[in-house]
Design a protein around this motif. Structure first.
Motif, PDB file in Angstrom:
ATOM      1  N   GLN A  47       2.648   4.803 -16.492  1.00 32.86           N
ATOM      2  CA  GLN A  47       3.443   5.684 -15.647  1.00 32.86           C
ATOM      3  C   GLN A  47       2.778   5.806 -14.291  1.00 32.86           C
ATOM      4  OE1 GLN A  47       3.803   9.001 -18.191  1.00 32.86           O
ATOM      5  NE2 GLN A  47       5.499   8.248 -19.338  1.00 32.86           N
ATOM      6  N   PRO A  48       3.157   4.764 -13.423  1.00 33.52           N
ATOM      7  CA  PRO A  48       2.621   4.693 -12.033  1.00 33.52           C
ATOM      8  C   PRO A  48       3.350   5.894 -11.272  1.00 33.52           C
ATOM      9  CG  PRO A  48       3.856   2.947 -12.243  1.00 33.52           C
ATOM     10  CD  PRO A  48       3.871   3.507 -13.650  1.00 33.52           C
ATOM     11  N   VAL A  49       2.567   6.380 -10.479  1.00 36.67           N
ATOM     12  CA  VAL A  49       3.029   7.374  -9.302  1.00 36.67           C
ATOM     13  C   VAL A  49       3.636   6.693  -8.112  1.00 36.67           C
ATOM     14  CG1 VAL A  49       2.117   9.578 -10.502  1.00 36.67           C
ATOM     15  CG2 VAL A  49       0.867   8.389  -8.654  1.00 36.67           C
ATOM     16  N   ALA A  50       2.764   5.494  -7.839  1.00 37.63           N
ATOM     17  CA  ALA A  50       2.851   4.547  -6.693  1.00 37.63           C
ATOM     18  C   ALA A  50       2.851   3.362  -7.265  1.00 37.63           C
ATOM     19  CB  ALA A  50       2.071   4.879  -5.611  1.00 37.63           C
ATOM     20  N   TYR A  51       3.513   2.324  -6.233  1.00 38.99           N
ATOM     21  CA  TYR A  51       3.490   0.957  -6.558  1.00 38.99           C
ATOM     22  C   TYR A  51       2.869   0.559  -5.332  1.00 38.99           C
ATOM     23  CZ  TYR A  51       7.007   2.648  -9.637  1.00 38.99           C
ATOM     24  OH  TYR A  51       7.374   3.482 -10.574  1.00 38.99           O
ATOM     25  N   ALA A  52       2.283  -0.929  -5.659  1.00 37.55           N
ATOM     26  CA  ALA A  52       1.556  -1.621  -4.572  1.00 37.55           C
ATOM     27  C   ALA A  52       1.989  -3.063  -4.358  1.00 37.55           C
ATOM     28  CB  ALA A  52      -0.019  -1.706  -4.744  1.00 37.55           C
ATOM     29  N   MET A  53       2.243  -3.556  -3.100  1.00 42.02           N
ATOM     30  CA  MET A  53       2.532  -5.098  -3.103  1.00 42.02           C
ATOM     31  C   MET A  53       1.547  -5.696  -2.063  1.00 42.02           C
ATOM     32  SD  MET A  53       5.508  -5.194  -4.688  1.00 42.02           S
ATOM     33  CE  MET A  53       6.337  -6.757  -4.027  1.00 42.02           C
ATOM     34  N   LEU A  54       1.172  -6.982  -2.411  1.00 43.54           N
ATOM     35  CA  LEU A  54       0.382  -7.588  -1.489  1.00 43.54           C
ATOM     36  C   LEU A  54       1.185  -8.372  -0.625  1.00 43.54           C
ATOM     37  CD1 LEU A  54      -2.601  -8.777  -3.817  1.00 43.54           C
ATOM     38  CD2 LEU A  54      -2.666  -6.941  -2.366  1.00 43.54           C
ATOM     39  N   ILE A  55       0.781  -8.378   0.771  1.00 40.34           N
ATOM     40  CA  ILE A  55       1.368  -9.102   1.722  1.00 40.34           C
ATOM     41  C   ILE A  55       0.471 -10.408   1.698  1.00 40.34           C
ATOM     42  CG2 ILE A  55       1.896  -9.286   4.163  1.00 40.34           C
ATOM     43  CD1 ILE A  55       1.575  -6.249   4.433  1.00 40.34           C
ATOM     44  N   LEU A  56       1.166 -11.665   1.599  1.00 31.44           N
ATOM     45  CA  LEU A  56       0.572 -12.731   1.535  1.00 31.44           C
ATOM     46  C   LEU A  56       1.142 -13.609   2.669  1.00 31.44           C
ATOM     47  CD1 LEU A  56       0.935 -13.518  -2.221  1.00 31.44           C
ATOM     48  CD2 LEU A  56      -1.012 -12.555  -1.046  1.00 31.44           C
ATOM     49  N   VAL A  57       0.052 -14.308   3.251  1.00 28.72           N
ATOM     50  CA  VAL A  57       0.340 -15.399   4.537  1.00 28.72           C
ATOM     51  C   VAL A  57      -0.205 -16.516   3.906  1.00 28.72           C
ATOM     52  CG1 VAL A  57       0.013 -16.223   6.933  1.00 28.72           C
ATOM     53  CG2 VAL A  57       0.416 -13.543   6.201  1.00 28.72           C
ATOM     54  N   ASP A  58       0.770 -17.276   3.606  1.00 25.17           N
ATOM     55  CA  ASP A  58       0.263 -18.860   3.066  1.00 25.17           C
ATOM     56  C   ASP A  58      -0.557 -18.630   1.743  1.00 25.17           C
ATOM     57  OD1 ASP A  58       1.873 -20.258   5.233  1.00 25.17           O
ATOM     58  OD2 ASP A  58      -0.004 -20.085   6.431  1.00 25.17           O
ATOM     59  N   GLU A  59      -0.236 -17.968   1.371  1.00 21.00           N
ATOM     60  CA  GLU A  59      -0.737 -17.551  -0.551  1.00 21.00           C
ATOM     61  C   GLU A  59      -2.235 -16.841  -0.137  1.00 21.00           C
ATOM     62  OE1 GLU A  59       1.011 -17.803  -3.089  1.00 21.00           O
ATOM     63  OE2 GLU A  59       2.563 -18.536  -1.685  1.00 21.00           O
ATOM     64  N   LYS A  60      -2.596 -16.394   0.815  1.00 22.56           N
ATOM     65  CA  LYS A  60      -3.736 -15.664   1.074  1.00 22.56           C
ATOM     66  C   LYS A  60      -3.352 -14.077   1.425  1.00 22.56           C
ATOM     67  CE  LYS A  60      -6.346 -19.448   3.146  1.00 22.56           C
ATOM     68  NZ  LYS A  60      -6.057 -20.428   4.327  1.00 22.56           N
ATOM     69  N   VAL A  61      -4.332 -13.259   0.857  1.00 20.98           N
ATOM     70  CA  VAL A  61      -4.012 -11.827   1.015  1.00 20.98           C
ATOM     71  C   VAL A  61      -4.128 -11.361   2.512  1.00 20.98           C
ATOM     72  CG1 VAL A  61      -4.713  -9.469   0.576  1.00 20.98           C
ATOM     73  CG2 VAL A  61      -4.687 -11.290  -1.290  1.00 20.98           C
ATOM     74  N   ALA A  62      -3.356 -11.075   3.149  1.00 22.25           N
ATOM     75  CA  ALA A  62      -3.185 -10.620   4.581  1.00 22.25           C
ATOM     76  C   ALA A  62      -2.963  -8.972   4.735  1.00 22.25           C
ATOM     77  CB  ALA A  62      -2.038 -11.228   5.265  1.00 22.25           C
ATOM     78  N   GLY A  63      -2.823  -8.261   3.628  1.00 21.09           N
ATOM     79  CA  GLY A  63      -2.529  -6.913   3.747  1.00 21.09           C
ATOM     80  C   GLY A  63      -1.749  -6.290   2.542  1.00 21.09           C
ATOM     81  N   PHE A  64      -1.430  -4.972   2.745  1.00 22.24           N
ATOM     82  CA  PHE A  64      -0.609  -4.529   1.103  1.00 22.24           C
ATOM     83  C   PHE A  64       0.287  -3.387   1.875  1.00 22.24           C
ATOM     84  CE2 PHE A  64      -4.226  -1.556   2.306  1.00 22.24           C
ATOM     85  CZ  PHE A  64      -3.584  -0.180   2.016  1.00 22.24           C
ATOM     86  N   LEU A  65       0.868  -3.033   0.949  1.00 28.38           N
ATOM     87  CA  LEU A  65       2.026  -1.917   1.074  1.00 28.38           C
ATOM     88  C   LEU A  65       2.158  -1.090  -0.200  1.00 28.38           C
ATOM     89  CD1 LEU A  65       5.246  -4.028   1.926  1.00 28.38           C
ATOM     90  CD2 LEU A  65       4.262  -2.156   3.280  1.00 28.38           C
TER      91      LEU A  65
END
Length: 150
Positions: A47-65
């Motif tokens: 039961q999450p209170v928030a959700y996270a997405m990874l920002i990928l650039v050419d399949e490499k982690v570049a950030g998050f939301l």
């Protein structure tokens, strides 16, 4: 350059925590108390209170939301609250944040949201210039209030 969002997984929590600390330091946060356990409990639980997405650039982690849902009292509509957006310095100024925000806006729209809201650090000129460029606006009639403690 391929930019996409991927739903974050439990095993991404240490990577997200490191970037969260980088974001906090760049925003001038004096004390960052969030732990990996906090992320596991609040983002990666049943039961999450928030959700996270990874920002990928050419399949490499570049950030998050990180985002959560809210409900608008006066419109009666579902809204999205963006807790944080972070793009690693080496990926900035290449349209990564703009693309990530566009993808987040599509997710919000697909979920029936009428708008996305977030807080900004007033003195971060570069960030605020970006937010203006994507046509967001400051709510002059609002201010943040907080009750802290027990």
């Amino acid at each position: 350059m391929s930019i996409k969002l991927r739903k974050a997984k439990r095993e991404d929590s240490s990577c997200i925590l490191k970037m969260l600390h980088d974001l906090g330091h760049s925003d001038g946060v004096a004390e960052i108390r969030t732990t990996e356990s906090d992320l596991l409990t609040n983002i990666f639980s049943d039961q999450p209170v928030a959700y996270a997405m990874l920002i990928l650039v050419d399949e490499k982690v570049a950030g998050f939301l990180i985002y959560s849902w809210k409900w608008a009292t006066f419109t009666g509509q579902r809204e999205m609250y963006m807790q944080a957006i972070y793009v690693s310095p080496e990926y900035r100024r290449n349209g990564v944040a703009r693309s990530a925000m566009s993808k987040l806006a599509s997710m919000a729209s697909d979920s029936g949201c009428t708008r996305i809201e977030w807080y900004v650090v007033k003195d971060k000129t570069m960030n605020n210039g970006f937010y203006e460029s994507i046509k967001s606006h400051v709510l002059e009639h609002m201010e943040i209030r907080r009750v802290a403690g027990g």
